[in-house]
Design an enzyme around this catalytic site. Structure first.
Site, short mmCIF file in Angstrom:
data_model
loop_
_atom_site.label_atom_id
_atom_site.label_comp_id
_atom_site.label_asym_id
_atom_site.label_seq_id
_atom_site.Cartn_x
_atom_site.Cartn_y
_atom_site.Cartn_z
N ASP A 223 -7.74 -3.65 7.92
CA ASP A 223 -6.72 -2.59 7.96
C ASP A 223 -6.08 -2.56 9.35
O ASP A 223 -5.76 -1.50 9.90
CB ASP A 223 -7.33 -1.23 7.62
N ALA B 133 -5.44 5.96 12.07
CA ALA B 133 -4.21 5.25 11.71
C ALA B 133 -4.48 3.76 11.66
O ALA B 133 -4.14 3.01 12.56
CB ALA B 133 -3.10 5.57 12.71
N GLY B 134 -5.14 3.32 10.58
CA GLY B 134 -5.54 1.93 10.52
C GLY B 134 -6.65 1.65 11.51
O GLY B 134 -7.36 2.56 11.96
N HIS C 213 -0.31 7.84 6.08
CA HIS C 213 0.96 7.58 5.39
C HIS C 213 1.87 8.80 5.50
O HIS C 213 1.41 9.96 5.46
CB HIS C 213 0.71 7.23 3.93
N ASP D 186 -15.90 -1.12 10.96
CA ASP D 186 -15.64 -1.03 12.40
C ASP D 186 -16.49 0.02 13.11
O ASP D 186 -16.35 0.22 14.32
CB ASP D 186 -14.15 -0.74 12.65
N GLY D 187 -17.37 0.72 12.36
CA GLY D 187 -18.19 1.74 12.98
C GLY D 187 -17.48 3.07 13.16
O GLY D 187 -18.10 4.03 13.62
N HIS E 158 -5.95 6.14 -1.57
CA HIS E 158 -5.19 7.32 -1.15
C HIS E 158 -4.99 8.25 -2.35
O HIS E 158 -3.87 8.61 -2.72
CB HIS E 158 -3.86 6.91 -0.53
N ARG F 3 -21.68 16.63 -9.09
CA ARG F 3 -21.10 16.94 -10.40
C ARG F 3 -19.76 16.25 -10.61
O ARG F 3 -19.34 16.07 -11.76
CB ARG F 3 -20.93 18.46 -10.55
N GLU G 55 0.86 -1.19 0.00
CA GLU G 55 0.00 0.00 0.00
C GLU G 55 0.90 1.24 0.00
O GLU G 55 1.31 1.73 1.03
CB GLU G 55 -0.92 -0.01 1.22
#
Length: 381
Positions: free
Chosen positions: A273, A307-308, A141, A246-247, A193, A225, A129
């Site tokens: 993730d 972060a993940g 990242h 994960d909500g 990303h 648009r 990734e």
């Protein structure tokens, strides 16, 4: 050794079936047949109700058990991560290396190749990734490490031998010609990303990109648009979409709308993730020199950037079948069958039938894990 599993319903990847025995020979499923047809000398493992289902398949796992793959791009690192997630029902996964220096990226690829050669339980290949992403949609990242793909990068990636290899890129940093070359080399290209337009994303799909990485997160959004990458992905029936249930990462209304939009092709894949906190008591870890913390089920950097995730696949299943309200069979397919199909592994993973791997989870009515098997071997939980 041949063992017949009896006493539980069986979800074979398509339907839930009752009154059958699952016969396992070594690492593979030999048959599903009525219990009355079992031979008198066959070993039997009697389960106390519940449901046997295909083991979960996760195509995006950054870490687990206190280990971040970027920090441990080795067979030992992969082994620790797969072992941590096996306890939560993930019997096959892609260890994921995020944006980093080339030395780290290619050390991770070599580690995945060696892990496959050593048949490390649970390792399917690798997900790379970055670093060919967009700074505008960097997420967690490191922007200092994000860059365009050069000819040498393309050659080095195409020459790798690990398959499946999933590569997340942004069209801003990778050309359509490079995407086509990657796809021709057997690499599965995913868009993520990125702040790309819908038109540019559609061109990347036409060139050979076949997936979107964590739909809705770190990408151009659906507008009236300019539909962005979200709109392009939902409008493309052949494109697969990973998502994080994960909500925290996606509002349930947005996720529900996406699932309905893709229902005809069923090309949605639940991913975790996951970061090192899964299967670990540690609430803090380092990510490219920055501190990430776990609090109330969320992982964030100091500026609040996600972060993940702290998600396991059993947690994903519970969210899909619970708060999101999906039928259990559909939730199970999202956590297993679809990922295997995307990776071209439907013959062996994501289903329970003659010839498939004996990768299984045993669930009770509350969706608690009562057992996990990888290649017919029970995992210690």
């Amino acid at each position: 050794m041949t063992t017949a599993f009896v006493g539980a319903d069986i979800f074979d990847g398509e339907t839930r079936r009752s009154g059958l025995a699952l016969v396992v020979e070594g690492e593979r499923v030999a048959a599903l047949l009525p219990e009355a047809e079992l031979g008198p000398d066959m070993g039997v493992e009697r389960l106390d109700g519940g449901l046997l289902a295909p083991g979960f398949v996760d195509i995006q796992v950054n870490g687990g058990g206190g280990v971040l793959f970027n920090d441990a791009p080795s067979v030992e690192g992969i082994r620790a991560i797969t072992a941590a997630h096996a306890r939560f029902g993930s019997t096959a996964l892609l260890p994921t290396v995020i944006t980093d220096r080339p030395a780290v990226t290619f050390a991770a690829i070599r580690a995945a190749e060696e892990a496959l050669a050593q048949e490390v339980p649970g390792c399917l290949g690798i997900h790379v990734e970055g670093p060919f992403l967009s700074v505008a949609r960097k997420g967690a990242h490191d922007p200092a490490l994000i860059r365009r793909m050069e000819a040498a990068d393309l050659q080095a990636l195409c020459e790798t031998r690990v398959r499946p290899l999933l590569l997340t890129v942004a069209p801003e940093s990778v050309s359509d010609e490079q995407i086509a070359a990657l796809a021709a080399a057997g690499i599965r290209v995913s868009l993520g990303h990125t702040d790309t337009s819908c038109e540019r994303a559609a061109a990347a799909f036409a060139a050979g990109a076949s997936c979107v990485t964590h739909l809705f997160n770190a990408m151009s959004q659906l507008g009236n648009r300019e539909p962005g990458l979200v709109g392009a992905a939902l409008d493309s029936p052949d494109v697969w979409c990973g998502f994080i249930p994960d909500g925290h990462h996606v509002h349930p209304a947005a996720l529900g709308a996406a699932l309905r939009a893709k229902r005809g092709s069923c090309r949605m894949i639940a991913v975790t993730d996951a970061m090192p906190t899964v299967g670990s008591d540690a609430d803090v870890f380092e990510l490219n020199g920055r501190t990430a913390r776990r609090e109330n089920g969320r992982l964030t950097l100091a500026d609040g950037t996600l972060a993940g995730s702290d998600l396991s696949m059993i947690g994903a299943l519970r969210y899909l079948a619970g708060p999101l309200g999906l039928p259990l069979e559909e939730a199970l397919r999202l956590c297993s069958t679809h990922a295997a199909a995307f990776l071209g592994l439907s013959a062996t993973n994501g289903r329970l039938g003659a010839g498939s791997r004996a990768d299984m989870v045993w669930l009770d009515a509350a969706l608690d894990l009562k057992g996990v098997w990888i290649g017919g071997e029970r995992v210690r939980q």
